[in-house]
Design a protein around this motif. Structure first.
Motif, PDB file in Angstrom:
ATOM      1  N   ALA A   1       0.837  -1.191   0.000  1.00  6.94           N
ATOM      2  CA  ALA A   1       0.000   0.000   0.000  1.00  6.94           C
ATOM      3  C   ALA A   1       0.872   1.241   0.000  1.00  6.94           C
ATOM      4  O   ALA A   1       2.015   1.223   0.473  1.00  6.94           O
TER       5      ALA A   1
ATOM      6  N   PHE B   1      -8.203  -0.334  -1.948  1.00  7.80           N
ATOM      7  CA  PHE B   1      -7.630  -0.028  -0.639  1.00  7.80           C
ATOM      8  C   PHE B   1      -8.628   0.769   0.192  1.00  7.80           C
ATOM      9  O   PHE B   1      -9.330   1.630  -0.342  1.00  7.80           O
TER      10      PHE B   1
ATOM     11  N   ALA C   1      -8.502   3.430   3.505  1.00 11.65           N
ATOM     12  CA  ALA C   1      -7.495   4.262   4.141  1.00 11.65           C
ATOM     13  C   ALA C   1      -8.157   5.264   5.074  1.00 11.65           C
ATOM     14  O   ALA C   1      -9.333   5.607   4.914  1.00 11.65           O
TER      15      ALA C   1
ATOM     16  N   TRP D   1      -3.372   2.657   5.878  1.00 12.49           N
ATOM     17  CA  TRP D   1      -3.956   1.990   4.734  1.00 12.49           C
ATOM     18  C   TRP D   1      -4.158   0.510   5.044  1.00 12.49           C
ATOM     19  O   TRP D   1      -3.386  -0.081   5.805  1.00 12.49           O
TER      20      TRP D   1
END
Lengths: 111, 119
Positions: free
Chosen positions: A44, B96, B98, B109
Motif C-alpha cells: 500500500a 484499498f 485508508a 492503509w
C-alpha cells in the motif's frame, strides 16, 4: 487520464538529488495542499509529505516537498537504493462537491 | 496501532454489485476527526479515489463514479463499506481502504484486496 500530471519515470544514482514534478490546476493544487506518497511493489502507498512540505514522523529529512502556484515538487536527496519505488502526488479538488485527485505516478529507478 | 483490513469477494460478474468492507482495529472509527476512504488501483496503473465518509456520515464521491457508489459506516462493528454497482472490466483493480486525517493525508492503509470483474 489522471487529473494531476507527473512524469512517468525518473532516475538517479546513489547519493544524487532527484526531483519529481506534479502539475495541476487552480481547482486542486492552486488552492489546496499537496501530498506525496511512496509505493513499493506489492504494498500500500505510504504517506511521505503532507500539507505541501511536512514530513510525518519517521520519514527521513532526505525527502522534501514544495509548491508554487499550480505545481509541486518532491525532492529526494542522498538517493538510496531503497528509494526505488513509485511516487504519487495528490490534492483535494474543489470542483463539484470536492474529491481527492492523484497524479499518474512516477517510477523512480536508482541506477 | 491502527490497522485497516479490507474484505470482500475477489471475483464478481459484470453488471453486478461488488460490496467491500473495511474493518478498523486499534481505535474507534467514530472517535477523532477522520475521513474513511476507498481508493483503487488497476494493475500497473495509478491511484483513484472512489470516495470518503466522515464519522458524521457525510460523504464525498469521485464525480466519475458517483452514480454507482455508496459508502456507509457501521460504528457498532467499527467498519465502513463500499458498494459499487453495474461493474465492468474497467472496475477490476486492487481496492484499498485508508484513513484520512484532518490535515489531509492518508496515514493508515489496508493491504488492499483484488477485485476482478468477469464477463
Amino acid at each position: 487520464q489522471s487529473v494531476l500530471t507527473q512524469p512517468p519515470s525518473a532516475s538517479g544514482t546513489p547519493g544524487q538529488r532527484v526531483t519529481i514534478s506534479c502539475s495541476g490546476s487552480s481547482s486542486n493544487i492552486g488552492s489546496n495542499y499537496v501530498y506525496w506518497y511512496q509505493q513499493l511493489p506489492g504494498t500500500a502507498p505510504k504517506l511521505l509529505i503532507y500539507m505541501n512540505n511536512q514530513r510525518p514522523s519517521g520519514v527521513p529529512d532526505r525527502f522534501s516537498g514544495s509548491k508554487s502556484g499550480t505545481s509541486a515538487s518532491l525532492a529526494i536527496s542522498g538517493l538510496r537504493s531503497e528509494d526505488e519505488a513509485d511516487y504519487y502526488c495528490a490534492a483535494w479538488d474543489d470542483s463539484l462537491s470536492g474529491y481527492w485527485v492523484f497524479g499518474g505516478g512516477t517510477k523512480l529507478t536508482v541506477l | 496501532q491502527v490497522q485497516l483490513q479490507e474484505s470482500g469477494p475477489g471475483l464478481v460478474k459484470s453488471s453486478q454489485t461488488v460490496s467491500l468492507t473495511c474493518t478498523v482495529s486499534g481505535g474507534s472509527i467514530s472517535s477523532g476527526n477522520y475521513y474513511w476512504t476507498w481508493i483503487r488501483q488497476p494493475a500497473g496503473k495509478g491511484l483513484e479515489c472512489i470516495g470518503r465518509i466522515y464519522t458524521s456520515g457525510s460523504t464525498n464521491y469521485n464525480p466519475s463514479l458517483k452514480s454507482r457508489v455508496t459508502i456507509s459506516v457501521d460504528t457498532s462493528k467499527n467498519q465502513f463499506s463500499l458498494k459499487l454497482s453495474s461493474v465492468t472490466a474497467a472496475d477490476t483493480a486492487v481496492y484499498f481502504c485508508a484513513r484520512q486525517t484532518i490535515s489531509g493525508g492518508f496515514d493508515y492503509w489496508g493491504q488492499g484486496t483484488l477485485v476482478t470483474v468477469s464477463s
